[in-house]
Enzyme design. Structure first.
Site, PDB file in Angstrom:
ATOM      1  N   ARG A   1       0.817  -1.218   0.000  1.00 31.06           N
ATOM      2  CA  ARG A   1       0.000   0.000   0.000  1.00 31.06           C
ATOM      3  C   ARG A   1       0.850   1.267   0.000  1.00 31.06           C
ATOM      4  NH1 ARG A   1      -4.736   2.152   0.716  1.00 31.06           N
ATOM      5  NH2 ARG A   1      -5.795   0.144   0.581  1.00 31.06           N
TER       6      ARG A   1
ATOM      7  N   ASN B   1     -14.181  15.164  -2.570  1.00 32.37           N
ATOM      8  CA  ASN B   1     -14.756  13.837  -2.789  1.00 32.37           C
ATOM      9  C   ASN B   1     -16.271  13.955  -2.800  1.00 32.37           C
ATOM     10  OD1 ASN B   1     -14.713  10.910  -3.025  1.00 32.37           O
ATOM     11  ND2 ASN B   1     -15.507  10.877  -0.931  1.00 32.37           N
TER      12      ASN B   1
ATOM     13  N   HIS C   1     -19.796  11.641  -2.257  1.00 36.24           N
ATOM     14  CA  HIS C   1     -20.205  10.384  -1.617  1.00 36.24           C
ATOM     15  C   HIS C   1     -21.722  10.241  -1.734  1.00 36.24           C
ATOM     16  CE1 HIS C   1     -19.837   7.034   1.197  1.00 36.24           C
ATOM     17  NE2 HIS C   1     -20.888   7.503   1.825  1.00 36.24           N
TER      18      HIS C   1
ATOM     19  N   ASP D   1     -14.266   9.177   4.235  1.00 41.51           N
ATOM     20  CA  ASP D   1     -15.481  10.012   4.096  1.00 41.51           C
ATOM     21  C   ASP D   1     -15.728  10.870   5.342  1.00 41.51           C
ATOM     22  OD1 ASP D   1     -16.883   7.082   2.590  1.00 41.51           O
ATOM     23  OD2 ASP D   1     -15.939   8.791   1.598  1.00 41.51           O
TER      24      ASP D   1
HETATM   25  C1  GRF Z   1     -20.817   7.853  -7.281  1.00 45.14           C
HETATM   26  O1  GRF Z   1     -22.110   7.746  -6.713  1.00 45.14           O
HETATM   27  C2  GRF Z   1     -19.801   8.076  -6.202  1.00 45.14           C
HETATM   28  O2  GRF Z   1     -20.254   8.899  -5.146  1.00 45.14           O
HETATM   29  C3  GRF Z   1     -19.597   6.667  -5.704  1.00 45.14           C
HETATM   30  O3  GRF Z   1     -19.562   5.881  -6.867  1.00 45.14           O
HETATM   31  C4  GRF Z   1     -20.365   6.528  -7.867  1.00 45.14           C
HETATM   32  C5  GRF Z   1     -19.477   6.739  -9.076  1.00 45.14           C
HETATM   33  O4  GRF Z   1     -20.276   6.689 -10.158  1.00 45.14           O
HETATM   34  N1  GRF Z   1     -18.377   6.555  -4.946  1.00 45.14           N
HETATM   35  P1  GRF Z   1     -19.584   6.732 -11.630  1.00 45.14           P
HETATM   36  O5  GRF Z   1     -18.486   5.690 -11.641  1.00 45.14           O
HETATM   37  O6  GRF Z   1     -19.044   8.116 -11.803  1.00 45.14           O
HETATM   38  O7  GRF Z   1     -20.727   6.426 -12.576  1.00 45.14           O
END
Ligand code: GRF
Length: 202
Positions: free
Chosen positions: A63, A105, A107, A143
């Protein structure tokens, strides 16, 4: 400002951001897509003429080595801001140190409820009637960074994970564009847990 987008999935949020940059909705130069795996987002980047870079954990010995390689790749791209849009890895200390308070980010839940990689499934399992999406600054947690913006999305009785997630993504795309535009235009004020951004003027 130079913008790099991190994604790992279908890339619909990346594509919406790319469209917004091309349309002048987001005052940025979209320098590249960076991902941890070959994914549909890479194909979308190719179609949009945006360079894509894959920095895969499997290509690095652990990692910390992957974190260092990702940080080095990102530093080479000289971004002013990073937007994580469906990037399914925790950004390590090397990346966070290289771009302090410069990573957004998105979420698909109303944080602090339902953090982590299965937010939509967890919200449905909990029986919530309202969920939504959150745009926040990335910190060392999962998050947990200061919230910049949120928007609520109703949960319908016959929703499953896909139907709810698609309804959230419709809202999430536009929220991400609005916040990214404002942050790139005017920056972010962070006071402890409170992060404030100013909608782009005009
Ligand atoms: C989004 O809802 C994001 O918040 C979550 O995964 C989704 C990504 O969607 N982590 P995409 O790959 O951009 O269609």
């Amino acid at each position: 400002p130079r913008l790099v987008v991190l994604a790992s999935g279908t890339g619909s949020l990346f594509a919406r951001l790319a469209e917004a940059v091309a349309a002048g909705e987001v005052p940025a130069e979209l320098v590249a897509l960076v991902t941890d795996r070959p994914c549909a987002a890479v194909d979308r980047a190719a179609a949009l003429g945006v360079p894509a870079h894959v920095v895969a954990p499997a290509d690095h010995d652990g990692r910390a080595a992957w974190d260092a390689a990702l940080a080095a790749r990102l530093v080479d791209l000289r971004p002013d801001w990073l937007v994580s849009a469906g990037f399914m890895r925790i950004l390590g200390p090397a990346v966070l140190a290289a771009f302090p308070q410069r990573i957004l980010n998105t979420h698909p839940a109303l944080l602090p409820s339902f953090p982590g990689a299965h937010a939509v499934r967890d919200a449905l399992a909990h029986g919530v009637r309202v969920s939504g999406c959150t745009v926040h600054l990335v910190d060392a947690g999962t998050d947990t960074g200061p919230v910049l913006a949120q928007e609520a999305v109703p949960v319908l009785p016959d929703d499953d994970e896909d139907s709810l997630h698609e309804r959230i993504k419709v809202v999430e795309r536009d929220l991400l564009v609005r916040v990214t535009a404002g942050v790139l235009a005017s920056g972010v004020d962070v006071d402890g847990r409170r992060a404030t951004w100013h909608p782009a003027a005009g």
